[in-house]
Scaffold this motif. Structure first.
Motif, PDB file in Angstrom:
ATOM      1  N   ALA A 167      -0.725   6.738   3.367  1.00 23.17           N
ATOM      2  CA  ALA A 167      -0.418   7.718   2.334  1.00 23.17           C
ATOM      3  C   ALA A 167      -0.588   7.151   0.931  1.00 23.17           C
ATOM      4  CB  ALA A 167       1.015   8.244   2.512  1.00 23.17           C
ATOM      5  N   SER A 168      -0.473   5.828   0.774  1.00 26.95           N
ATOM      6  CA  SER A 168      -0.560   5.227  -0.550  1.00 26.95           C
ATOM      7  C   SER A 168      -1.987   4.888  -0.950  1.00 26.95           C
ATOM      8  CB  SER A 168       0.298   3.956  -0.602  1.00 26.95           C
ATOM      9  OG  SER A 168      -0.150   3.019   0.355  1.00 26.95           O
ATOM     10  N   ARG A 169      -2.982   5.071  -0.080  1.00 24.45           N
ATOM     11  CA  ARG A 169      -4.367   4.744  -0.393  1.00 24.45           C
ATOM     12  C   ARG A 169      -5.035   5.894  -1.136  1.00 24.45           C
ATOM     13  NH1 ARG A 169      -7.233   2.718   4.970  1.00 24.45           N
ATOM     14  NH2 ARG A 169      -8.904   2.261   3.447  1.00 24.45           N
ATOM     15  N   GLU A 170      -6.228   5.611  -1.647  1.00 25.93           N
ATOM     16  CA  GLU A 170      -6.989   6.615  -2.369  1.00 25.93           C
ATOM     17  C   GLU A 170      -7.493   7.689  -1.412  1.00 25.93           C
ATOM     18  OE1 GLU A 170      -7.563   6.905  -5.586  1.00 25.93           O
ATOM     19  OE2 GLU A 170      -6.375   5.133  -6.082  1.00 25.93           O
ATOM     20  N   PRO A 171      -7.790   8.902  -1.909  1.00 24.75           N
ATOM     21  CA  PRO A 171      -8.395   9.916  -1.032  1.00 24.75           C
ATOM     22  C   PRO A 171      -9.746   9.444  -0.514  1.00 24.75           C
ATOM     23  CG  PRO A 171      -8.368  10.635  -3.321  1.00 24.75           C
ATOM     24  CD  PRO A 171      -7.520   9.411  -3.250  1.00 24.75           C
TER      25      PRO A 171
END
Length: 214
Positions: A6-10
């Protein structure tokens, strides 16, 4: 605390982000490794020059190899996200296995299968360690803080009497009912230093003398 997925880039931007991060990691790590290797293998008097030359020759190659691996991993990860329509650790495990197998395709089918198995196991260990770390940190954040009240006399210097009980008792006795029904009497007794005062309510008067002749 959010999960690593969830904390990564799209997903479209994730590929470029991982390529840059992997290249920086490989360049820095490769520079340190090859500098020490060139410094150790160079003759006395030119060790620093040999280490810096080894860094110039090998650090970009190591950074490029890391960038290729990171780009392929992110591409396979985004493919799994699009195919499964959800973010979970299985996407990273499948992406690691696919990346390892794809990079070893020129070596043959057996080498590609072994590399895919190694990449999948490695990513499974990394994802498992990340999940366990998140659970431990979240459990510590949700743990209530217990504050114990200190006992009587705790924190006072040596020789100082403890008057906490007396203060509580006097404050409770000096309330409404204590002030009306005997609270003042107890205060007077305390102020007199323990001496008791008795008041004679009634006494017998001596008989009056008479002057009659008998």
């Amino acid at each position: 605390m959010g999960t690593p997925e969830a904390s990564r880039e799209p997903c479209p931007d994730r590929i470029l982000d991982d390529i840059g991060g992997a290249f920086g990691m490989g360049a820095v790590g490769g520079s340190a490794f090859h500098f020490l290797k060139g410094f150790y293998n160079s003759p006395t008097g030119s060790r620093f020059h040999g280490g810096s030359q080894a860094v110039r020759m090998n650090a970009p190659r190591v950074g490029g190899s890391f960038a290729v691996w990171g780009g392929l991993f992110s591409a396979f990860d985004c493919t799994m996200v699009y195919a499964r329509q959800k973010e979970d650790p299985w996407n990273s495990i499948f992406a690691g296995a696919a990346t390892g197998g794809f990079l070893q395709m020129r070596q043959g089918l057996g080498a590609s299968a072994r590399s895919a198995l190694f990449g999948g196991v490695l990513l499974a260990l990394i994802e498992g360690a990340g999940i366990m770390l998140n659970k431990v940190l979240s459990a510590q954040e949700n743990m209530p803080v217990m504050i114990e009240d200190p006992g009587p006399g705790v924190g006072l210097p040596m020789g100082m009497p403890d008057h906490t009980g007396n203060e509580v008792g006097s404050s409770s006795d000096s309330g409404w009912f204590g002030g009306w029904f005997g609270g003042g009497k107890k205060k007077d007794e305390g102020r007199s230093g323990g001496a008791k005062t008795e008041i004679l309510e009634s006494f017998d008067a001596p008989p009056m003398p008479t002057f009659e002749l008998k």
